[in-house]
Design an enzyme around this catalytic site. Structure first.
Site, PDB file in Angstrom:
ATOM      1  N   HIS A   1       0.819  -1.226   0.000  1.00  0.00           N
ATOM      2  CA  HIS A   1       0.000   0.000   0.000  1.00  0.00           C
ATOM      3  C   HIS A   1       0.852   1.276   0.000  1.00  0.00           C
ATOM      4  O   HIS A   1       0.559   2.231   0.720  1.00  0.00           O
ATOM      5  CB  HIS A   1      -0.977  -0.008   1.171  1.00  0.00           C
TER       6      HIS A   1
ATOM      7  N   HIS B   1     -10.029   0.979   1.047  1.00  0.00           N
ATOM      8  CA  HIS B   1      -9.783  -0.159   1.920  1.00  0.00           C
ATOM      9  C   HIS B   1     -10.829  -0.274   3.040  1.00  0.00           C
ATOM     10  O   HIS B   1     -10.504  -0.597   4.182  1.00  0.00           O
ATOM     11  CB  HIS B   1      -8.370  -0.043   2.508  1.00  0.00           C
TER      12      HIS B   1
ATOM     13  N   GLU C   1     -11.461  -4.630  -2.738  1.00  0.00           N
ATOM     14  CA  GLU C   1     -10.597  -3.530  -3.178  1.00  0.00           C
ATOM     15  C   GLU C   1     -10.425  -3.611  -4.685  1.00  0.00           C
ATOM     16  O   GLU C   1      -9.687  -4.461  -5.183  1.00  0.00           O
ATOM     17  CB  GLU C   1      -9.226  -3.647  -2.513  1.00  0.00           C
TER      18      GLU C   1
HETATM   19  C1  BGC Z   1      -3.973  -6.998   1.631  1.00  0.00           C
HETATM   20  C2  BGC Z   1      -3.764  -7.810   2.879  1.00  0.00           C
HETATM   21  C3  BGC Z   1      -3.281  -6.907   3.962  1.00  0.00           C
HETATM   22  C4  BGC Z   1      -4.276  -5.814   4.161  1.00  0.00           C
HETATM   23  C5  BGC Z   1      -3.742  -4.808   5.133  1.00  0.00           C
HETATM   24  C6  BGC Z   1      -5.000  -5.975   1.913  1.00  0.00           C
HETATM   25  O1  BGC Z   1      -5.178  -5.168   0.798  1.00  0.00           O
HETATM   26  O2  BGC Z   1      -4.349  -7.788   0.536  1.00  0.00           O
HETATM   27  O3  BGC Z   1      -2.810  -8.833   2.660  1.00  0.00           O
HETATM   28  O4  BGC Z   1      -3.066  -7.590   5.166  1.00  0.00           O
HETATM   29  O5  BGC Z   1      -4.524  -5.155   2.963  1.00  0.00           O
HETATM   30  O6  BGC Z   1      -4.662  -4.503   6.058  1.00  0.00           O
END
Ligand code: BGC
Length: 382
Positions: free
Chosen positions: A137, A210, A347
């Site tokens: 991210h 998210h 997402e």
């Molecule tokens: C990911 C997860 C990750 C989470 C973080 C998601 O977008 O795919 O692996 O733990 O984000 O909170």
């Protein structure tokens, strides 16, 4: 800069000019379509504002200029009872820090970049690692989930636009990237998310939202009894670091086949390698699409409340994540403890690690181009 005064933009007054959207939402009656802005604290010396979007049906969405975070989404069940269906916190402090990225806009690159590195136009870029060997991210410092954006209520709509300038070199990314994310709540109970960006140097970009949903109401239970349909015949399998191997694998015959609506918990702990590696669902599905328009990606149904969430998008992929890493260490609204699988994320995105996979749809934005993506979360009941 001083916090802005409370602003209300009334669009349609269905019941009475004198009654505010908030009071009406609780009453479950008819409402005015509006956006309200109020000061919500400060971060990095900058004021943070909270925006409450209300539509004619009394549906409400709270979003703030810190991280573009959606704090709450209040929608009715099949009997007309409203509940908040996203995980979150009541105040700004609750989001500092926010390790599960609850409710946030994620970028400059949503999901993972393998080994925190990529090559663009012959140059190697190095990003901070925050997920074992990977960058997740966007990095660690000025990632989009934890910076203060500028917020501007929309005129004539229940909406807000957040803008942010991600500077050349921030977290190792190239180019000054101007980003705009707009949330609009329609009277058809759709939350429309428009993403736009321009840059002055070529850069990878992948933006997503998210939010963790629980259609039974946040904090009430896990999400294993929800029923999911994904409009996807293929997914991108991952290695042990959750990096795509490059294969586009058919879902047929695997626990990742949601082409027909299926209980989320039915196969989540199957011994299939992909389920074991990700500790549940945490994969990118390749949306079946003809062309680049808005296409249905997912439909989630919760049988006790009857609530339905449909997700449509212009993006090529969707990460379905079942909150496998929520572990009860985060306490959210009303003291609710967010345990394993208490929320799911859908997402919409480009495929993870695309800059290192020339065969995946490109994520490179060049100067002179404008990045556009749209995702619609539509709430209804069945
Ligand atoms: C990911 C997860 C990750 C989470 C973080 C998601 O977008 O795919 O692996 O733990 O984000 O909170």
């Amino acid at each position: 800069m001083m916090p802005r005064p409370l602003t209300t933009v009334c669009v349609t007054v269905l019941l009475s000019l004198s009654i505010g959207g908030l009071a009406l939402a609780q009453a479950g009656k008819r409402h005015e379509q509006a956006v309200q802005q109020k000061p919500f604290g400060t971060r990095d010396g900058r004021p943070v504002n909270l925006y409450t979007l209300t539509n004619a049906n009394g549906v409400e969405v709270d979003a703030m200029s810190y991280g573009g975070i959606i704090l709450s989404v209040r929608v009715p069940d099949r009997k007309g009872q409203f509940a908040d269906i996203v995980l979150g916190h009541e105040n700004l402090d609750g989001y500092i820090p926010n390790p599960p990225y609850i409710g946030a806009v994620v970028g400059r690159y949503a999901n993972r970049i393998a080994n925190g590195t990529f090559i663009l136009d012959g140059k190697t870029y190095t990003l901070p690692k925050n997920d074992g060997p990977n960058t997740l991210h966007g990095g660690v410092d000025k990632t989009f989930n934890k910076v203060v954006w500028d917020g501007e209520p929309l005129k004539g709509k229940a909406g807000v636009t957040f803008t942010y300038l991600s500077k050349d070199g921030d977290d190792g990314w190239p180019g000054n990237l101007k980003v705009r994310v707009t949330y609009t709540l329609t009277n058809d109970n759709e939350l429309v998310i428009d993403y736009e960006a321009t840059t002055d140097k070529a850069t990878p970009i992948n933006l997503s939202q998210h939010s963790y949903f629980n259609l039974a109401g946040e904090g009430t239970s896990d999400i294993l009894n929800h029923e999911l349909m994904l409009n996807a015949d293929r997914f991108t399998p991952v290695d042990k670091n959750l990096i795509p191997t490059g294969e586009l694998r058919p879902v047929k015959g695997t626990p990742l086949d949601f082409t027909k609506s299926t209980r989320v918990g039915a196969r989540i702990d199957d011994p299939y390698d992909q389920m074991v590696l990700a500790h549940g669902y945490d994969h990118n599905w390749v949306i079946n699409r003809k062309g680049g328009g808005l296409t249905l990606a997912a439909r989630m149904y919760e049988p006790t409340s009857g609530r339905v969430l449909e997700v449509s998008t212009t993006q090529p992929g969707v990460q379905f994540y079942t909150g496998n890493f929520l572990d009860g260490t985060v306490t959210g609204k009303q003291g609710h403890v967010y345990k394993r699988r208490y929320g799911f994320c859908l997402e919409t995105q480009h495929f993870p690690d695309s800059p290192n996979h020339p065969d995946f749809p490109t994520t490179i934005l060049k100067p002179g181009e404008t990045f556009h993506q749209k995702t619609v979360f539509k709430f209804s009941t069945q």
